[in-house]
Write an enzyme that holds these catalytic residues in place. Structure first.
Site, PDB file in Angstrom:
ATOM      1  N   HIS A 124      49.190  33.335  42.263  1.00 30.82           N
ATOM      2  CA  HIS A 124      49.481  35.192  42.751  1.00 30.82           C
ATOM      3  C   HIS A 124      50.462  34.827  43.765  1.00 30.82           C
ATOM      4  CE1 HIS A 124      48.862  39.509  43.335  1.00 30.82           C
ATOM      5  NE2 HIS A 124      50.262  39.164  43.293  1.00 30.82           N
ATOM      6  N   GLU A 138      50.417  36.243  38.209  1.00 32.00           N
ATOM      7  CA  GLU A 138      50.119  37.834  39.085  1.00 32.00           C
ATOM      8  C   GLU A 138      50.923  37.839  39.952  1.00 32.00           C
ATOM      9  OE1 GLU A 138      45.557  36.810  38.793  1.00 32.00           O
ATOM     10  OE2 GLU A 138      46.463  37.315  40.905  1.00 32.00           O
ATOM     11  N   HIS A 187      38.112  38.172  41.144  1.00 30.41           N
ATOM     12  CA  HIS A 187      38.051  38.676  42.515  1.00 30.41           C
ATOM     13  C   HIS A 187      36.638  38.845  42.968  1.00 30.41           C
ATOM     14  CE1 HIS A 187      41.270  40.389  46.092  1.00 30.41           C
ATOM     15  NE2 HIS A 187      39.966  40.402  46.576  1.00 30.41           N
TER      16      HIS A 187
END
Length: 261
Positions: free
Chosen positions: A49, A79, A211
Site C-alpha cells: 500500500h 492498494e 487489517h
C-alpha cells in the site's frame, strides 16, 4: 455469482519491511528479499500500500515487486487511494497501476493524516466519484476490490452498492473484528462480518478481508465468515516472523487457512 475457492488465498503485505528500512535509510532490510522469503514459504501473493508521503513503500518498490510477482506467476495486490493527487515521488495510484499492472487494485479511502487505514468507503455517497477510477483500472486488466466497513449497519447496508460502480470484490476492513476478538466480543462482531459477506456475495461480489488479522484471530474469522477468497496480512505476520522466521510464520498461516475452509 461471486468467485469460489477451496482455500482462502494469503497475500502478504510487506509494508512493514519498508518502514524498518526507511527508519535507517539505505536498502536493508530488503523488501523484495522479504517478499521472496514469503513466496518461497508458500504465500500466494504480495500486497503493498504505497502512500503519497512515501512513509514506507515507494514507487520503485512497487515496480520491483511487480517484476518479482510476474516472474513467480503469483498475484500482486496494489492498494491505494484513487483520489490522492500526484506529488514528487508519487505519480498517483492510476499511474502506478499503469506501470505495475497488478492483478488486483484495492481502493482505500485513506489520507496522509491516518496512521493506517481505518475505514471503508461510503459507497452510496462515493459511487459517482469512484466509477471513473474503477473503469480506468479495469481497462488496465486489474481486478477491482473496494475497502468496506462491516462493523456498522450503514457499512453493511451500503456494500451491495460496490457492485454498481463496477467492483469485482470488497475487502472487509477487519480492524474492528480484531479489536472485538481481543476483548471477548469476537463472536458478535464476526456475525456482523458474516452478514456483510453474504450481502456482498448476494450482489455478485467476491469477499476479501484484511487489517489486524493474526494467527490468534484468523481461524475464528474464517470459520464464521463465509467464503472469504483472500486475506492480506502484514503487521501481525511481520511481527510474528521476527520471532519465528518467515518460513514458519507463513506456513502457520497457510495451515490456518486450510483448516478454516
Amino acid at each position: 455469482m461471486p468467485e469460489a475457492r477451496a482455500v482462502t488465498v494469503l497475500s502478504v503485505n510487506v509494508n512493514k519491511i519498508a518502514v524498518l528500512r526507511n527508519s535507517r535509510g539505505g536498502t536493508e532490510p530488503d523488501v523484495v528479499r522479504a517478499a521472496i522469503a514469503c513466496l518461497d514459504a508458500g504465500a500466494h501473493g504480495i500486497t503493498v500500500h504505497p502512500r503519497p508521503d512515501a512513509r514506507h513503500i515507494r514507487a520503485d518498490d512497487v515496480l520491483a515487486l511487480a517484476e518479482l510477482t510476474r516472474a513467480r506467476g503469483v498475484e500482486f495486490n496494489l492498494e491505494g487511494n484513487p483520489f490522492a493527487p500526484p506529488r514528487p515521488g508519487y505519480p498517483g495510484f492510476l499511474a502506478l497501476c499503469e506501470q505495475a499492472r497488478p492483478a488486483q487494485a484495492t481502493l482505500v479511502p485513506d489520507g496522509d493524516a491516518q496512521l493506517t487505514s481505518d475505514h471503508g468507503f461510503d459507497f452510496i455517497r462515493d459511487a459517482g466519484a469512484l466509477r471513473p477510477h474503477v473503469d480506468a483500472l479495469k481497462a488496465l486488466g486489474c481486478r477491482i476490490s473496494l475497502f468496506a466497513d462491516a462493523h456498522t449497519e450503514s457499512g453493511r447496508s451500503g456494500i451491495a452498492h460496490a457492485a454498481k460502480v463496477g467492483a469485482d470484490r470488497v475487502e472487509l476492513y477487519t480492524g474492528p473484528y480484531a479489536e472485538a476478538f481481543a476483548s471477548d466480543g469476537g463472536a458478535a462482531m464476526a456475525a456482523h462480518f458474516a452478514e456483510a459477506a453474504r450481502r456482498a456475495q448476494d450482489a455478485g461480489l467476491g469477499v476479501n478481508a484484511g487489517h489486524d488479522l493474526s494467527q490468534d484471530n484468523l481461524g475464528f474469522f474464517l470459520r464464521n465468515v463465509p467464503d472469504v477468497l483472500e486475506v492480506s496480512i502484514g503487521h501481525a505476520l511481520i511481527g510474528e516472523a521476527l520471532y519465528q522466521g518467515f518460513e514458519a510464520t507463513v506456513r502457520s498461516y497457510l495451515k490456518i487457512l486450510a483448516e478454516g475452509r
